[in-house]
Design a protein around this motif. Structure first.
Motif, PDB file in Angstrom:
ATOM      1  N   GLY A  33      14.851   9.126 -10.296  1.00 58.48           N
ATOM      2  CA  GLY A  33      15.713   8.609  -9.238  1.00 58.48           C
ATOM      3  C   GLY A  33      15.208   8.906  -7.840  1.00 58.48           C
ATOM      4  N   LEU A  34      14.171   9.728  -7.735  1.00 55.90           N
ATOM      5  CA  LEU A  34      13.591  10.018  -6.416  1.00 55.90           C
ATOM      6  C   LEU A  34      13.094   8.722  -5.783  1.00 55.90           C
ATOM      7  N   ASP A  35      13.347   8.562  -4.487  1.00 50.80           N
ATOM      8  CA  ASP A  35      12.841   7.399  -3.762  1.00 50.80           C
ATOM      9  C   ASP A  35      11.318   7.433  -3.729  1.00 50.80           C
ATOM     10  N   ALA A  36      10.685   6.332  -4.129  1.00 45.30           N
ATOM     11  CA  ALA A  36       9.219   6.284  -4.077  1.00 45.30           C
ATOM     12  C   ALA A  36       8.731   6.433  -2.642  1.00 45.30           C
ATOM     13  N   SER A  37       9.523   5.954  -1.669  1.00 50.59           N
ATOM     14  CA  SER A  37       9.083   6.066  -0.277  1.00 50.59           C
ATOM     15  C   SER A  37       9.138   7.525   0.205  1.00 50.59           C
ATOM     16  N   LEU A  52       8.596  15.587 -10.467  1.00 51.48           N
ATOM     17  CA  LEU A  52       9.470  14.656  -9.769  1.00 51.48           C
ATOM     18  C   LEU A  52      10.772  14.505 -10.531  1.00 51.48           C
ATOM     19  N   ALA A 109       7.334   4.027   4.254  1.00 54.16           N
ATOM     20  CA  ALA A 109       6.242   4.311   3.327  1.00 54.16           C
ATOM     21  C   ALA A 109       4.892   4.091   3.978  1.00 54.16           C
ATOM     22  N   ASP A 122      11.994   0.776  -6.483  1.00 50.57           N
ATOM     23  CA  ASP A 122      11.708   1.737  -5.422  1.00 50.57           C
ATOM     24  C   ASP A 122      12.036   3.164  -5.807  1.00 50.57           C
ATOM     25  N   ARG A 123      12.308   3.392  -7.074  1.00 48.12           N
ATOM     26  CA  ARG A 123      12.662   4.746  -7.489  1.00 48.12           C
ATOM     27  C   ARG A 123      11.786   5.230  -8.643  1.00 48.12           C
ATOM     28  N   ILE A 124      11.640   6.553  -8.714  1.00 48.96           N
ATOM     29  CA  ILE A 124      10.896   7.169  -9.809  1.00 48.96           C
ATOM     30  C   ILE A 124      11.742   7.096 -11.075  1.00 48.96           C
ATOM     31  N   LEU A 177       3.560   0.261  -1.367  1.00 56.24           N
ATOM     32  CA  LEU A 177       4.786   0.339  -2.144  1.00 56.24           C
ATOM     33  C   LEU A 177       5.479  -1.007  -2.038  1.00 56.24           C
ATOM     34  N   LEU A 215       0.085   5.161  -5.230  1.00 53.08           N
ATOM     35  CA  LEU A 215       0.691   6.144  -4.348  1.00 53.08           C
ATOM     36  C   LEU A 215      -0.197   7.357  -4.078  1.00 53.08           C
ATOM     37  N   LEU A 242       8.458  10.098  -1.784  1.00 55.04           N
ATOM     38  CA  LEU A 242       7.230  10.650  -2.361  1.00 55.04           C
ATOM     39  C   LEU A 242       6.018  10.218  -1.539  1.00 55.04           C
ATOM     40  N   ALA A 243       6.015   8.948  -1.111  1.00 55.47           N
ATOM     41  CA  ALA A 243       4.879   8.448  -0.324  1.00 55.47           C
ATOM     42  C   ALA A 243       4.756   9.204   0.998  1.00 55.47           C
ATOM     43  N   ARG A 244       5.882   9.505   1.633  1.00 47.37           N
ATOM     44  CA  ARG A 244       5.834  10.265   2.894  1.00 47.37           C
ATOM     45  C   ARG A 244       5.257  11.662   2.655  1.00 47.37           C
TER      46      ARG A 244
END
Lengths: 356, 356
Positions: free
Chosen positions: B120-124, B117, A13, A23-25, A17, A43, B126-128
């Motif tokens: 369950g999408l990984d926040a990391s 979105l 990241a 760590d998930r949406i 974060l 973010l 999305l950050a990338r």
């Protein structure tokens, strides 16, 4: 989540974060409430930071040439079901973006529309949606000047999603923004609250009983024009969509550094909406609207503005619901039916997913 | 589909329907080729009709005030996978819209971004993606001034979709459009064809062999600025994305009422892309690019424009690939390797779904 996992998730990241929720949406990140704000602040804002975005209004204000101020906005629409009493995803997509632009006092000029269609979608369904967009755009007086269509495999778009972006021109002497509420100002709402959210819920069959409630989805730009023709002392305009009036007023209280004091007795809610909310344990203050605005207006101009609002189709039921005070700053309070005062906070989590 | 079904399907439809492919949306409607054109012409244009949309360029040109011409565009991005050699959905979303605006000769100023979105999408992840958008926006010199985020249930958005909309300012003396190609003009492409489409296909593991091909996804606005600084006799600019160079040139030939004659010997294709295309039965002329442009330039200015293009990062491999003739109008022809001449038609159906 333990510390080791947190570190692992942080490796890839670039932005601060993890989010407080993990760590998930989760669905709540799309609610317009606390989790949505956190997502934006943690973010999106750090990498994208610029004055227009940081202002936190419904549209960004940009100046492409001296003397020209444009309001630009974008909204993705994922409402389920696609058709509901009083509207559909097409009308919603046009009105949502027209209203975001209008809430900066801008005259909406042009829309663009991006469609994500699911393989297998009925062409006649799409045609109905497009026709509804056309009717709403005509009513608002805006042209749809560019578009795009993508198709994804069956199961990957729940029918269709529509993203609309809008450009509006802000008149030279109009200055409206969430940070401009001042102590003494009056708070006006343009009509009853909660109609859209409850209408969509009913269309999903989730109420468990029949209701005649229709969505209020409507373009509010002509209402705004009437208000600005009556007075330039309109300080804040906002359409209380996701998160409802409570969340919207909290945003304004924070942006302006003021307290907003509501009077519960004066808040207009249709009896059918109130009944549905009571049965479901919802508070109408948090239910989404798509054809209402909240205005914060200089006290001495309130009557003029109210009169102008009431003369329009979508503002005929406008009422004063509260006032702005200096303290406690960044808070929304409400004098309740029984005479006590309580704090009205922002929406936490997700109450009604996919209502817009 | 028999006639009775046709009539039944037409009942609910307001626009001319059914489509030639039947009454349902198929992947080919998102290809940028023949079916996409049909969808636009039958379903979107009739209700939305206006001069900006009808022009059929990559962005709509609008005039919000005297002397101010803006190019506005929108693109939804649904590429799968989200990350691929040379880029990702974030870089694609920024560059795609920057390029659409730049292809009208406009200086891109502002973007807005709408995110859909999946729960369950990984926040990391999305950050990338967001960080990649930031880097691409910085490279292009544009700010992202408004945004929106929606969340849909697991399985309803294949990770994430991004829709970007852009606003650019067209300099007063710049007049570029798909209808402005003239007999005698030269056709230039800014580099090798097919890199993006094949790179995405490779990232899906669908090639069946290893390849070093990277997507060309890049912002082309600085390249366009260099071209316009060298000459104002640039008549047409277009980025050959979905449908590839063949489809793009057919659009221009139709808009301008001219014939475009290509020379197969001069069309630049990397050996690895050519090899991949041969094994898969693809024609590189139809494979998508995301960092290339095709320019149609007055003959006498071609050398100046080419020199300017070759001095830039993304135009260093620019070459002349053909010329414009008066007849046969609305046709693209190609002088082949073996000296014959063949018709180059638009993409029919869907070759590579979800490459942008």
């Amino acid at each position: 989540m333990n510390e080791e996992n947190q570190l692992k998730d942080l490796e890839g990241a670039v932005c601060p974060l993890p989010l407080s929720h993990g760590d998930r949406i989760v669905m709540g990140h799309g609610s317009g409430g606390r989790l949505s704000h956190e997502l934006v602040e943690h973010l999106f804002l750090p990498p994208f930071d610029n004055p227009a975005l940081r202002a936190g209004d419904d549209a960004g204000v940009v100046q492409p040439a001296p003397g020209i101020r444009l309001a630009v906005s974008i909204d993705s629409h994922v409402v389920s079901p696609l058709f509901f009493p009083g509207g559909d995803i097409g009308r919603l997509a046009v009105c949502g973006t027209v209203n975001d632009v209008a809430m900066l006092g801008a005259t909406p000029l042009y829309l663009t529309a991006g469609f994500i269609l699911e393989e297998g979608l009925d062409a006649s369904t799409l045609a109905r949606v497009v026709d509804s967009m056309h009717i709403a755009a005509q009513e608002a007086g805006v042209a749809i000047v560019a578009g795009d269509t993508k198709v994804v495999q069956r199961g990957n778009a729940d029918g269709l999603y529509i993203t609309t972006s809008g450009v509006g021109m802000i008149p030279p002497d109009v200055h409206i923004g969430g940070a401009l509420a001042r102590p003494g100002d009056r708070v006006i709402v343009s009509g009853t609250l909660g109609d859209h959210g409850i209408a969509v819920l009913a269309a999903r069959g989730e109420l468990g009983f029949q209701t005649e409630i229709e969505s209020d989805v409507a373009p509010l730009n002509h209402l705004v024009s009437a208000m600005l023709a009556a007075s330039r002392e309109v300080h804040v305009l906002r359409d209380p969509t996701r998160g409802g009036l409570a969340t919207t007023l909290n945003e304004i209280a924070r942006q302006s550094g003021v307290c907003i004091l509501l009077d519960e007795n004066s808040i207009p809610v249709r009896p059918a909406v109130r009944a549905a909310c009571e049965m479901l344990g919802f508070d109408p203050l948090y239910v989404a609207n798509e054809g209402k605005l909240v205005a914060i207006v200089a006290q001495q101009e309130t009557d003029k503005v109210l009169e102008a609002m009431r003369s329009t189709r979508y503002g005929s039921e406008s009422v004063i619901v509260g006032e702005v005070q200096a303290a406690p700053a960044k808070r929304v309070l409400m004098k309740t039916f029984i005479g006590t005062t309580r704090v009205v906070d922002v929406l936490a989590g997700e109450m009604l997913p996919r209502i817009c």
